[in-house]
Design a protein around this motif. Structure first.
Motif: not given
Length: 276
Positions: A247-249, A254-255, A259-262
């Motif tokens: 979750k930390a990563c 990443v986020r 913002d691209n969901p794929d």
């Protein structure tokens, strides 16, 4: 004490000295090159991706050289007046207030213009007389020309990955500097840096660096920029505080970069595969 002076607010020059050695791990001969440039009064450009250590390097060199470091975060509204200085109304009188560039020249400090390409082109021209043999700064509003002392140095930085026709340095500016290239450190050094800066163990730092390396491979395949060493450190700090590693990563590595969901799904799969 803050390790660098962010203008524009009046900060005593003594607060611009860095009294504690910043943690910096040399990757190549950048320290020797910078020392040679300082000795010969040559201006320097630091080029490299965001979060790869350019600002930390400047803090480290200011500490090594025992010079005050005056940092200006450049932006599109930055004017020549902001850099040089202006008259201000104080009570019933009008007083001159030096800008950070003038203050650096007067005091023989290192002036660091961070992300210089963000500044307006007509603003950049004001640094030209300081980057050749003259080493002067004309202060038109005072009708004076100031000569930079030997201790003064001008350094600028920018991220070549964000260059465009609109945001780029002209050759007339580029060819006034020597250039030091920065990149993300080799894996073994990056592990050392992430572990030290975040306070996590070497094993977890290795996982973070491996994830970072794989994410960087997505650059030019949907990502504008790879994940920075800074973000790896952020993830490590969250893990140190008890946030679940995967979750930390996701929230630190990443986020922030897409913002691209794929793309997010693809990068989350990398994290899951390594953190299993």
């Amino acid at each position: 004490m803050d390790n660098k002076c962010q203008f524009f607010r009046e900060i005593p020059l003594e607060e611009c000295f860095i009294d504690k050695e910043p943690y910096y791990v040399p990757v190549g001969n950048e320290v020797e090159v910078f020392m040679a440039a300082y000795k010969n009064r040559l201006p320097v450009i630091l080029k490299g991706p965001t979060g790869c250590g350019k600002t930390r390097f400047m803090e480290y060199m200011a500490y090594r050289l025992k010079r005050p470091l005056i940092t200006v975060a450049c932006h599109e509204d930055l004017t020549a007046t902001d850099l040089v200085g202006r008259f201000l109304i104080k009570g019933e009188s009008i007083e001159w207030s030096d800008g950070p560039l003038t203050k650096a020249v007067k005091s023989g400090a290192i002036c660091y213009l961070d992300e210089v390409v963000e500044a307006r082109k007509d603003t950049i021209v004001v640094i030209h007389p300081l980057t050749d043999d003259r080493r002067i700064i004309p202060v038109d509003k005072l009708g004076v020309i100031m000569k930079a002392p030997d201790g003064f140095m001008l350094a600028v930085s920018y991220n070549p990955g964000y260059q465009s026709v609109v945001k780029d340095l002209k050759q007339s500016t580029r060819q006034r500097f020597i250039s030091i290239d920065f990149d993300y450190p080799p894996a073994d050094l990056e592990v050392q840096i992430v572990a030290h800066e975040s306070g996590i163990g070497q094993e977890m730092a290795k996982y973070l660096v491996e994830i970072g390396a794989r994410i960087r491979n997505f650059k030019h395949h949907g990502l504008e920029e790879g994940v920075s060493t800074r973000l790896l450190i952020y993830a490590g700090k969250l893990i140190r505080e008890g946030i679940e590693p995967a979750k930390a990563c996701q929230i630190a590595m990443v986020r922030p970069i897409t913002d691209n969901p794929d793309l997010q799904v693809s990068l989350d799969e990398i994290i899951s595969a390594i953190m299993e």
